[in-house]
Design an enzyme around this catalytic site. Structure first.
Site, mmCIF file in Angstrom:
data_model
loop_
_atom_site.group_PDB
_atom_site.id
_atom_site.type_symbol
_atom_site.label_atom_id
_atom_site.label_comp_id
_atom_site.label_asym_id
_atom_site.label_seq_id
_atom_site.Cartn_x
_atom_site.Cartn_y
_atom_site.Cartn_z
ATOM 1 N N GLY A 18 -49.695 34.546 16.706
ATOM 2 C CA GLY A 18 -48.854 33.864 17.560
ATOM 3 C C GLY A 18 -47.437 33.790 16.588
ATOM 4 O O GLY A 18 -47.214 34.096 15.885
ATOM 5 N N SER A 19 -46.112 33.807 17.468
ATOM 6 C CA SER A 19 -44.771 33.148 16.966
ATOM 7 C C SER A 19 -44.626 32.574 16.934
ATOM 8 O O SER A 19 -43.446 32.088 17.329
ATOM 9 C CB SER A 19 -43.862 34.920 17.061
ATOM 10 O OG SER A 19 -44.030 34.070 18.675
ATOM 11 N N GLY A 20 -45.428 30.956 17.207
ATOM 12 C CA GLY A 20 -44.817 29.884 17.465
ATOM 13 C C GLY A 20 -44.671 29.366 16.370
ATOM 14 O O GLY A 20 -44.898 29.705 14.215
ATOM 15 N N PHE A 21 -44.499 28.236 15.818
ATOM 16 C CA PHE A 21 -44.149 27.278 14.983
ATOM 17 C C PHE A 21 -44.973 27.982 13.630
ATOM 18 O O PHE A 21 -44.403 27.930 12.382
ATOM 19 C CB PHE A 21 -44.346 25.492 15.353
ATOM 20 C CG PHE A 21 -43.031 25.160 16.247
ATOM 21 C CD1 PHE A 21 -41.937 24.992 15.110
ATOM 22 C CD2 PHE A 21 -43.110 24.575 17.234
ATOM 23 C CE1 PHE A 21 -40.167 24.651 15.886
ATOM 24 C CE2 PHE A 21 -41.851 24.243 18.044
ATOM 25 C CZ PHE A 21 -40.566 24.396 17.211
ATOM 26 N N GLY A 22 -46.572 27.839 14.501
ATOM 27 C CA GLY A 22 -47.416 27.467 12.740
ATOM 28 C C GLY A 22 -47.092 28.795 12.620
ATOM 29 O O GLY A 22 -47.386 29.522 11.297
ATOM 30 N N VAL A 86 -53.936 38.604 22.267
ATOM 31 C CA VAL A 86 -54.735 38.986 21.472
ATOM 32 C C VAL A 86 -56.046 38.513 22.465
ATOM 33 O O VAL A 86 -55.972 37.665 23.015
ATOM 34 C CB VAL A 86 -55.271 38.545 20.612
ATOM 35 C CG1 VAL A 86 -56.410 37.917 20.005
ATOM 36 C CG2 VAL A 86 -54.046 39.227 19.285
ATOM 37 N N GLU A 181 -38.760 12.952 29.463
ATOM 38 C CA GLU A 181 -37.151 13.968 29.042
ATOM 39 C C GLU A 181 -36.949 14.991 30.708
ATOM 40 O O GLU A 181 -35.553 15.133 31.231
ATOM 41 C CB GLU A 181 -37.443 15.192 28.074
ATOM 42 C CG GLU A 181 -36.609 14.616 26.776
ATOM 43 C CD GLU A 181 -37.770 14.741 26.054
ATOM 44 O OE1 GLU A 181 -36.996 14.695 24.457
ATOM 45 O OE2 GLU A 181 -38.425 16.215 26.294
ATOM 46 N N ASP A 319 -51.208 23.712 17.477
ATOM 47 C CA ASP A 319 -52.319 23.341 18.154
ATOM 48 C C ASP A 319 -53.007 23.356 18.719
ATOM 49 O O ASP A 319 -54.273 23.245 19.781
ATOM 50 C CB ASP A 319 -50.897 23.653 20.158
ATOM 51 C CG ASP A 319 -50.016 22.705 19.916
ATOM 52 O OD1 ASP A 319 -49.702 22.000 19.119
ATOM 53 O OD2 ASP A 319 -49.192 22.700 20.589
ATOM 54 N N ALA A 330 -44.793 19.820 16.989
ATOM 55 C CA ALA A 330 -44.301 20.473 15.883
ATOM 56 C C ALA A 330 -44.908 21.080 14.657
ATOM 57 O O ALA A 330 -44.815 22.054 14.068
ATOM 58 C CB ALA A 330 -43.157 21.332 15.794
HETATM 59 C C1 LIG Z 1 -42.057 20.919 26.980
HETATM 60 C C2 LIG Z 1 -43.004 20.830 25.099
HETATM 61 C C3 LIG Z 1 -41.722 19.884 24.394
HETATM 62 C C4 LIG Z 1 -42.712 19.773 22.949
HETATM 63 N N1 LIG Z 1 -41.508 18.778 22.245
HETATM 64 C C5 LIG Z 1 -41.743 18.822 21.496
HETATM 65 C C6 LIG Z 1 -40.944 17.219 20.426
HETATM 66 O O1 LIG Z 1 -40.087 16.739 21.450
HETATM 67 N N2 LIG Z 1 -41.410 17.346 19.384
HETATM 68 C C7 LIG Z 1 -42.946 18.169 18.476
HETATM 69 O O2 LIG Z 1 -42.546 17.743 17.183
HETATM 70 N N3 LIG Z 1 -43.491 18.751 19.376
HETATM 71 C C8 LIG Z 1 -43.030 18.570 20.930
HETATM 72 N N4 LIG Z 1 -44.124 19.833 21.734
HETATM 73 C C9 LIG Z 1 -44.677 20.727 21.016
HETATM 74 C C10 LIG Z 1 -44.703 21.820 20.468
HETATM 75 O O3 LIG Z 1 -44.025 22.532 20.352
HETATM 76 C C11 LIG Z 1 -46.316 22.692 19.733
HETATM 77 O O4 LIG Z 1 -46.973 21.524 19.248
HETATM 78 C C12 LIG Z 1 -45.795 23.577 18.709
HETATM 79 O O5 LIG Z 1 -45.142 24.143 19.819
HETATM 80 C C13 LIG Z 1 -47.586 23.999 18.277
HETATM 81 O O6 LIG Z 1 -46.995 24.605 17.012
HETATM 82 P P1 LIG Z 1 -48.212 26.466 17.366
HETATM 83 O O7 LIG Z 1 -47.566 27.006 16.666
HETATM 84 O O8 LIG Z 1 -49.279 26.223 16.716
HETATM 85 O O9 LIG Z 1 -47.883 26.870 19.344
HETATM 86 P P2 LIG Z 1 -46.896 27.777 20.120
HETATM 87 O O10 LIG Z 1 -45.919 26.812 19.650
HETATM 88 O O11 LIG Z 1 -46.936 27.406 21.362
HETATM 89 O O12 LIG Z 1 -46.959 29.569 19.823
HETATM 90 C C14 LIG Z 1 -48.037 30.109 20.040
HETATM 91 C C15 LIG Z 1 -47.870 30.690 19.825
HETATM 92 O O13 LIG Z 1 -48.663 32.061 19.814
HETATM 93 C C16 LIG Z 1 -48.437 32.956 21.607
HETATM 94 N N5 LIG Z 1 -49.804 33.462 22.006
HETATM 95 C C17 LIG Z 1 -50.377 32.673 22.830
HETATM 96 N N6 LIG Z 1 -51.870 32.550 23.171
HETATM 97 C C18 LIG Z 1 -52.216 34.591 22.586
HETATM 98 C C19 LIG Z 1 -52.657 35.553 22.949
HETATM 99 N N7 LIG Z 1 -53.876 35.648 23.551
HETATM 100 N N8 LIG Z 1 -52.180 36.539 21.774
HETATM 101 C C20 LIG Z 1 -51.706 36.934 21.246
HETATM 102 N N9 LIG Z 1 -50.344 35.929 21.609
HETATM 103 C C21 LIG Z 1 -50.232 34.591 21.855
HETATM 104 C C22 LIG Z 1 -47.967 32.557 22.151
HETATM 105 O O14 LIG Z 1 -46.760 32.845 22.604
HETATM 106 C C23 LIG Z 1 -46.917 31.747 20.727
HETATM 107 O O15 LIG Z 1 -45.841 32.632 20.486
HETATM 108 C C24 LIG Z 1 -43.566 20.044 23.191
HETATM 109 C C25 LIG Z 1 -43.866 21.623 23.404
HETATM 110 C C26 LIG Z 1 -43.558 21.158 24.628
HETATM 111 C C27 LIG Z 1 -44.841 22.305 25.312
#
Ligand SMILES: Cc1cc2nc3c(=O)[nH]c(=O)nc-3n(C[C@H](O)[C@H](O)[C@H](O)COP(=O)(O)OP(=O)(O)OC[C@H]3O[C@@H](n4cnc5c(N)ncnc54)[C@H](O)[C@@H]3O)c2cc1C
Length: 461
Positions: A18-22, A86, A181, A319, A330
């Site tokens: 995953g390349s999200g926040f975590g 994955v 929003e 998440d 986030a």
């Molecule tokens: C529309 C929206 C608005 C939001 N607004 C807010 C806000 O205002 N403030 C706030 O704090 N939070 C907000 N959030 C929540 C916040 O974005 C999440 O809590 C945060 O992104 C979680 O981070 P994460 O790294 O767990 O997952 P994510 O950021 O979702 O990253 C998941 C990563 O895993 C990758 N991935 C998933 N499955 C696979 C797989 N099988 N194989 C390889 N890669 C995979 C994805 O491509 C992605 O790169 C919002 C969320 C959404 C959807």
């Protein structure tokens, strides 16, 4: 099945999913650590989800909230970015399988950080997705932009008043921050940006409905802020329907069951779903091989150090993880990613010096508060015990989002787009394409055709 081309070294191998926040924050924290990192993600970008609604409503472009992960980590030599979805983690052999265009790659790990986030949940009614897309990805946001603007275009060509009414009725399901929003921005798009640009319809007659099965708007932010947001939205013209449970969604509208049990119908061509999340299915993959449990939303019940039971080298953050007191926001993912990266850093350093690693301190979440914008110049914010709304909250929201956007270019581009929208009434990203609006439906049709062809083949053999 093959191993990716990177050179094998004796260094400790960290795989991040995953390349999200975590995931991204875990990788960056390990920048100066003597490890080899492979970050595997199914998209090439780091997505700033909190601003997806602005992509959907034409305020900013997708590039502004989704810089390429490869460029963010360009100077971090111990990190390799790999594109792939994955599909399986093998806890016994310590490998991760990922698929890219039908080819499966197997990547070994010494430590694994899983940060695959969550997708939209339709509470067992996945067929709703075709008619009410969620907002989890760039694809979702662009599809919604196509549907929202497309509805106004079709209304302009329609001579049937009933059809026009349906096309100009927008239903947002889920009154959490994203729903609030979205509803506010569709209303402003209609009332300000599109005003005066059609000849047959009056876009300001658009009817935006924000609907939720819960009795309040913004429940996680408390009653006071929820009421503030509700009052502001109603003043703008958004209709709020609470205690309203969606029982069906189809092409032409939604069916709703009210608190008193009565069933009613809202005719609407454009529906947006922002009513629930389901963690990555990788949680179930872990549960099938270990003592790990998942909750109803598919989140992994982790140990206090965010590792999974029986596997101290496998961590789940963001998440995807269930940690009491940590919201699916986030900050939870950022802090979790940094925390597990520091554990790996400390333990690798200790072993390199022939020492036993120190016992791990449990993860502690620092609550920095939460915010939601309601409209131009109006937001609600909660920081510790402080709750406030209006212009000050909006300025705070603006500043904080700029700080957390990744990359200087991204920040400048977003600031310019905001200036165009917030100082005037224009929006710079109102382009829509047929692919954006129809790709999902077409892909689903192709899958159906392929499935029925397979069935026919089976029956014939
Ligand atoms: C529309 C929206 C608005 C939001 N607004 C807010 C806000 O205002 N403030 C706030 O704090 N939070 C907000 N959030 C929540 C916040 O974005 C999440 O809590 C945060 O992104 C979680 O981070 P994460 O790294 O767990 O997952 P994510 O950021 O979702 O990253 C998941 C990563 O895993 C990758 N991935 C998933 N499955 C696979 C797989 N099988 N194989 C390889 N890669 C995979 C994805 O491509 C992605 O790169 C919002 C969320 C959404 C959807």
């Amino acid at each position: 099945m093959s191993h990716p081309g990177a050179t094998a070294t004796d260094r400790h191998k960290v795989v991040i999913i995953g390349s999200g926040f975590g995931g991204l924050n875990a990788a960056k924290t390990l920048k100066r650590t003597d490890v080899d990192i492979k970050l595997i993600a199914k998209t090439t970008h780091h997505l700033f989800q909190p601003l997806l609604y602005q992509v959907a409503t034409g305020i900013i472009s997708e590039g502004e909230i989704a810089p390429p992960t490869r460029l963010i980590l360009r100077k971090q030599e111990n990190a390799q970015v790999l594109l792939g979805e994955v599909t399986h983690v093998d806890l016994t052999n310590q490998t991760v399988d990922s698929v890219l265009l039908g080819h499966t790659y197997r990547t070994p790990y010494d430590s694994l950080i899983i940060a695959a986030g969550a997708g939209q949940s339709y509470f067992g009614n996945d067929h709703f997705a075709e008619f009410a897309p969620g907002m989890k990805s760039i694809d979702d946001a662009l599809e919604l932009r196509g549907r929202i603007l497309g509805a106004f275009e079709q209304a302009e060509r329609s001579s049937d008043p009933e059809r026009r009414k349906k096309l100009l009725t927008f239903v947002v399901v889920g009154a959490g921050p994203t729903g609030v929003e979205m509803a506010g921005q569709i209303q402003e798009l209609a009332d300000q940006t599109l005003k005066g640009s059609f000849r047959h319809i009056d876009p300001t007659e658009a009817h935006v409905i924000l609907l939720d099965a819960a009795p309040a708007v913004l429940p996680p932010m408390g009653e006071k802020l929820g009421l503030k947001a509700k009052a502001r939205l109603e003043k703008m013209g958004v209709e709020i329907q609470l205690n309203a449970m969606v029982t069906d969604v189809d092409r032409n509208g939604i069916t709703v069951k009210d608190k008193d049990g009565s069933i009613r119908r809202i005719e609407s061509a454009c529906k947006v779903w922002s009513a629930g999340v389901q963690a990555s299915p990788l949680g179930h993959d872990l549960a099938a091989q270990s003592e790990t449990e998942v909750d109803r939303a598919g989140r992994v019940k982790v140990n206090p150090d965010l590792s999974i039971p029986g596997h101290p080298n496998v961590f789940v953050v963001g998440d995807m993880a269930f940690v009491p007191g940590v919201p699916g926001m986030a900050q939870g993912a950022i802090q979790g990613g940094k925390y597990v990266a520091k554990i790996i850093q400390n333990e690798v350093a200790a072993r390199a010096h022939g020492n036993m690693p120190k016992p791990r301190e449990p993860f502690k979440y620092f609550d920095k508060g939460s915010m939601a914008t309601v409209s131009k110049y109006n937001a609600v914010a909660q920081v510790g015990k402080l709750e406030f709304g209006g212009f000050i909250a909006w300025l705070a929201w603006l500043g904080l989002h700029l700080i957390y956007l990744v990359g200087f270019r991204t920040k400048v581009a977003t600031l310019l787009s905001w200036a165009v929208t917030f100082l005037g009434r224009d929006r710079g990203q109102l382009t829509i394409t047929e692919q954006q609006a129809y790709a999902r439906t077409r892909l689903e049709q192709l899958e159906e055709i392929a499935a029925s062809a397979q069935e026919t083949e089976k029956a014939a053999s």
